[in-house]
Scaffold this motif. Structure first.
Motif, PDB file in Angstrom:
ATOM      1  N   GLY A 160       7.950  19.202 -44.934  1.00 49.12           N
ATOM      2  CA  GLY A 160       6.568  19.513 -44.589  1.00 49.12           C
ATOM      3  C   GLY A 160       5.569  18.405 -44.825  1.00 49.12           C
ATOM      4  O   GLY A 160       4.373  18.669 -44.871  1.00 49.12           O
ATOM      5  N   THR A 161       6.039  17.144 -44.950  1.00 52.19           N
ATOM      6  CA  THR A 161       5.064  16.078 -45.179  1.00 52.19           C
ATOM      7  C   THR A 161       4.978  15.044 -44.055  1.00 52.19           C
ATOM      8  O   THR A 161       3.896  14.555 -43.770  1.00 52.19           O
ATOM      9  CB  THR A 161       5.344  15.318 -46.507  1.00 52.19           C
ATOM     10  OG1 THR A 161       6.686  14.854 -46.497  1.00 52.19           O
ATOM     11  CG2 THR A 161       5.129  16.211 -47.703  1.00 52.19           C
ATOM     12  N   CYS A 162       6.095  14.718 -43.384  1.00 57.07           N
ATOM     13  CA  CYS A 162       6.060  13.573 -42.455  1.00 57.07           C
ATOM     14  C   CYS A 162       5.488  13.927 -41.080  1.00 57.07           C
ATOM     15  O   CYS A 162       5.074  13.050 -40.349  1.00 57.07           O
ATOM     16  CB  CYS A 162       7.458  12.993 -42.273  1.00 57.07           C
ATOM     17  SG  CYS A 162       8.526  13.970 -41.182  1.00 57.07           S
ATOM     18  N   ARG A 163       5.518  15.166 -40.699  1.00 57.06           N
ATOM     19  CA  ARG A 163       4.986  15.668 -39.424  1.00 57.06           C
ATOM     20  C   ARG A 163       5.842  15.293 -38.212  1.00 57.06           C
ATOM     21  O   ARG A 163       5.412  15.481 -37.073  1.00 57.06           O
ATOM     22  CB  ARG A 163       3.536  15.214 -39.203  1.00 57.06           C
ATOM     23  CG  ARG A 163       2.589  15.741 -40.252  1.00 57.06           C
ATOM     24  CD  ARG A 163       1.315  14.928 -40.368  1.00 57.06           C
ATOM     25  NE  ARG A 163       0.554  14.846 -39.160  1.00 57.06           N
ATOM     26  CZ  ARG A 163      -0.470  15.635 -38.833  1.00 57.06           C
ATOM     27  NH1 ARG A 163      -0.838  16.596 -39.663  1.00 57.06           N
ATOM     28  NH2 ARG A 163      -1.110  15.491 -37.721  1.00 57.06           N
ATOM     29  N   ALA A 164       7.045  14.770 -38.431  1.00 59.35           N
ATOM     30  CA  ALA A 164       7.909  14.410 -37.300  1.00 59.35           C
ATOM     31  C   ALA A 164       8.280  15.642 -36.471  1.00 59.35           C
ATOM     32  O   ALA A 164       8.539  15.541 -35.276  1.00 59.35           O
ATOM     33  CB  ALA A 164       9.186  13.745 -37.804  1.00 59.35           C
ATOM     34  N   CYS A 165       8.304  16.799 -37.106  1.00 59.06           N
ATOM     35  CA  CYS A 165       8.747  18.015 -36.411  1.00 59.06           C
ATOM     36  C   CYS A 165       7.589  18.794 -35.781  1.00 59.06           C
ATOM     37  O   CYS A 165       7.807  19.781 -35.095  1.00 59.06           O
ATOM     38  CB  CYS A 165       9.464  18.926 -37.410  1.00 59.06           C
ATOM     39  SG  CYS A 165       8.378  19.525 -38.725  1.00 59.06           S
ATOM     40  N   MET A 166       6.383  18.344 -36.016  1.00 57.12           N
ATOM     41  CA  MET A 166       5.181  19.095 -35.606  1.00 57.12           C
ATOM     42  C   MET A 166       5.258  19.551 -34.146  1.00 57.12           C
ATOM     43  O   MET A 166       5.560  18.772 -33.250  1.00 57.12           O
ATOM     44  CB  MET A 166       3.974  18.180 -35.801  1.00 57.12           C
ATOM     45  CG  MET A 166       2.653  18.835 -35.632  1.00 57.12           C
ATOM     46  SD  MET A 166       1.406  17.660 -36.263  1.00 57.12           S
ATOM     47  CE  MET A 166      -0.034  18.253 -35.410  1.00 57.12           C
ATOM     48  N   CYS A 167       5.027  20.817 -33.914  1.00 57.08           N
ATOM     49  CA  CYS A 167       5.056  21.343 -32.553  1.00 57.08           C
ATOM     50  C   CYS A 167       4.095  22.516 -32.454  1.00 57.08           C
ATOM     51  O   CYS A 167       3.533  22.964 -33.456  1.00 57.08           O
ATOM     52  CB  CYS A 167       6.471  21.789 -32.173  1.00 57.08           C
ATOM     53  SG  CYS A 167       7.031  23.258 -33.030  1.00 57.08           S
ATOM     54  N   ARG A 168       3.913  22.973 -31.243  1.00 53.86           N
ATOM     55  CA  ARG A 168       2.947  24.037 -31.032  1.00 53.86           C
ATOM     56  C   ARG A 168       3.636  25.407 -30.993  1.00 53.86           C
ATOM     57  O   ARG A 168       4.706  25.551 -30.415  1.00 53.86           O
ATOM     58  CB  ARG A 168       2.199  23.800 -29.729  1.00 53.86           C
ATOM     59  CG  ARG A 168       0.874  24.509 -29.667  1.00 53.86           C
ATOM     60  CD  ARG A 168       0.200  24.214 -28.350  1.00 53.86           C
ATOM     61  NE  ARG A 168      -0.619  23.026 -28.385  1.00 53.86           N
ATOM     62  CZ  ARG A 168      -1.899  23.021 -28.762  1.00 53.86           C
ATOM     63  NH1 ARG A 168      -2.471  24.121 -29.176  1.00 53.86           N
ATOM     64  NH2 ARG A 168      -2.592  21.919 -28.722  1.00 53.86           N
ATOM     65  N   LEU A 169       3.012  26.350 -31.634  1.00 56.04           N
ATOM     66  CA  LEU A 169       3.487  27.730 -31.604  1.00 56.04           C
ATOM     67  C   LEU A 169       2.786  28.409 -30.425  1.00 56.04           C
ATOM     68  O   LEU A 169       1.570  28.607 -30.443  1.00 56.04           O
ATOM     69  CB  LEU A 169       3.115  28.425 -32.914  1.00 56.04           C
ATOM     70  CG  LEU A 169       3.517  29.878 -33.075  1.00 56.04           C
ATOM     71  CD1 LEU A 169       5.037  30.018 -33.172  1.00 56.04           C
ATOM     72  CD2 LEU A 169       2.864  30.481 -34.320  1.00 56.04           C
ATOM     73  N   ASP A 170       3.558  28.698 -29.361  1.00 57.48           N
ATOM     74  CA  ASP A 170       2.963  29.308 -28.163  1.00 57.48           C
ATOM     75  C   ASP A 170       2.686  30.785 -28.367  1.00 57.48           C
ATOM     76  O   ASP A 170       1.728  31.334 -27.841  1.00 57.48           O
ATOM     77  CB  ASP A 170       3.884  29.126 -26.952  1.00 57.48           C
ATOM     78  CG  ASP A 170       3.810  27.708 -26.395  1.00 57.48           C
ATOM     79  OD1 ASP A 170       2.899  26.956 -26.795  1.00 57.48           O
ATOM     80  OD2 ASP A 170       4.670  27.361 -25.566  1.00 57.48           O
ATOM     81  N   SER A 171       3.579  31.453 -29.088  1.00 55.07           N
ATOM     82  CA  SER A 171       3.311  32.847 -29.424  1.00 55.07           C
ATOM     83  C   SER A 171       4.097  33.231 -30.657  1.00 55.07           C
ATOM     84  O   SER A 171       5.066  32.566 -31.027  1.00 55.07           O
ATOM     85  CB  SER A 171       3.648  33.774 -28.247  1.00 55.07           C
ATOM     86  OG  SER A 171       5.036  33.939 -28.144  1.00 55.07           O
ATOM     87  N   ILE A 231       2.404  23.833 -35.788  1.00 55.58           N
ATOM     88  CA  ILE A 231       3.204  24.259 -36.938  1.00 55.58           C
ATOM     89  C   ILE A 231       4.188  23.150 -37.322  1.00 55.58           C
ATOM     90  O   ILE A 231       4.433  22.228 -36.542  1.00 55.58           O
ATOM     91  CB  ILE A 231       4.000  25.558 -36.666  1.00 55.58           C
ATOM     92  CG1 ILE A 231       5.059  25.347 -35.579  1.00 55.58           C
ATOM     93  CG2 ILE A 231       3.054  26.691 -36.280  1.00 55.58           C
ATOM     94  CD1 ILE A 231       6.101  26.451 -35.512  1.00 55.58           C
ATOM     95  N   LEU A 232       4.752  23.266 -38.500  1.00 52.24           N
ATOM     96  CA  LEU A 232       5.819  22.363 -38.962  1.00 52.24           C
ATOM     97  C   LEU A 232       7.082  23.209 -39.118  1.00 52.24           C
ATOM     98  O   LEU A 232       7.273  23.865 -40.149  1.00 52.24           O
ATOM     99  CB  LEU A 232       5.431  21.713 -40.293  1.00 52.24           C
ATOM    100  CG  LEU A 232       4.204  20.790 -40.246  1.00 52.24           C
ATOM    101  CD1 LEU A 232       3.842  20.312 -41.653  1.00 52.24           C
ATOM    102  CD2 LEU A 232       4.435  19.600 -39.330  1.00 52.24           C
ATOM    103  N   PRO A 233       7.948  23.205 -38.098  1.00 52.89           N
ATOM    104  CA  PRO A 233       9.106  24.116 -38.134  1.00 52.89           C
ATOM    105  C   PRO A 233      10.090  23.844 -39.259  1.00 52.89           C
ATOM    106  O   PRO A 233      10.889  24.714 -39.592  1.00 52.89           O
ATOM    107  CB  PRO A 233       9.768  23.916 -36.759  1.00 52.89           C
ATOM    108  CG  PRO A 233       9.210  22.657 -36.210  1.00 52.89           C
ATOM    109  CD  PRO A 233       7.853  22.471 -36.830  1.00 52.89           C
TER     110      PRO A 233
END
Ligand code: FES
Length: 100
Positions: free
Chosen positions: A45-56, A78-80
């Motif tokens: 949860g720190t690097c943000r490499a996984c950051m993506c949008r939660l569509d629903s 979100i950070l999955p």
């Protein structure tokens, strides 16, 4: 390995891939158990490499403050790697890939 927790569905857009996810584990880990690789690096949860949008849907975090601003959270980012599903979710991850 047995999976515990409430089972929910995740759809990985824009690919339309579906997988079963447990609310007991982060989305990134659950997707990978289903053979779907999401971009990641630190997985904490720190690097943000996984950051993506939660569509629903809805997610929650077990850690104090994942590396997102209040604004980003409000915009649906979100950070999955640390986001647990709280409902069926659709996440937008163009760089997702099928494993194997
Ligand atoms: S992999 Fe680093 S924040 Fe998710």
């Amino acid at each position: 390995m047995s999976i515990t927790g409430r089972m929910l569905r995740a759809v990985i857009a824009p690919h339309g891939w579906e997988c079963e996810v447990s609310d007991a584990m982060p989305l990134l880990e659950a997707a990978s158990l289903s053979g779907i690789k999401l971009p990641s690096s630190c997985r904490n949860g720190t690097c943000r490499a996984c950051m993506c949008r939660l569509d629903s849907g809805q997610v929650s975090y077990r850690i104090e403050w994942p590396g997102l601003t209040r604004e980003e959270k409000a915009e649906g980012w979100i950070l999955p790697c640390v986001a647990h599903p709280e409902a069926d979710v659709v996440i937008d991850v163009p760089l997702a890939a099928k494993l194997g």
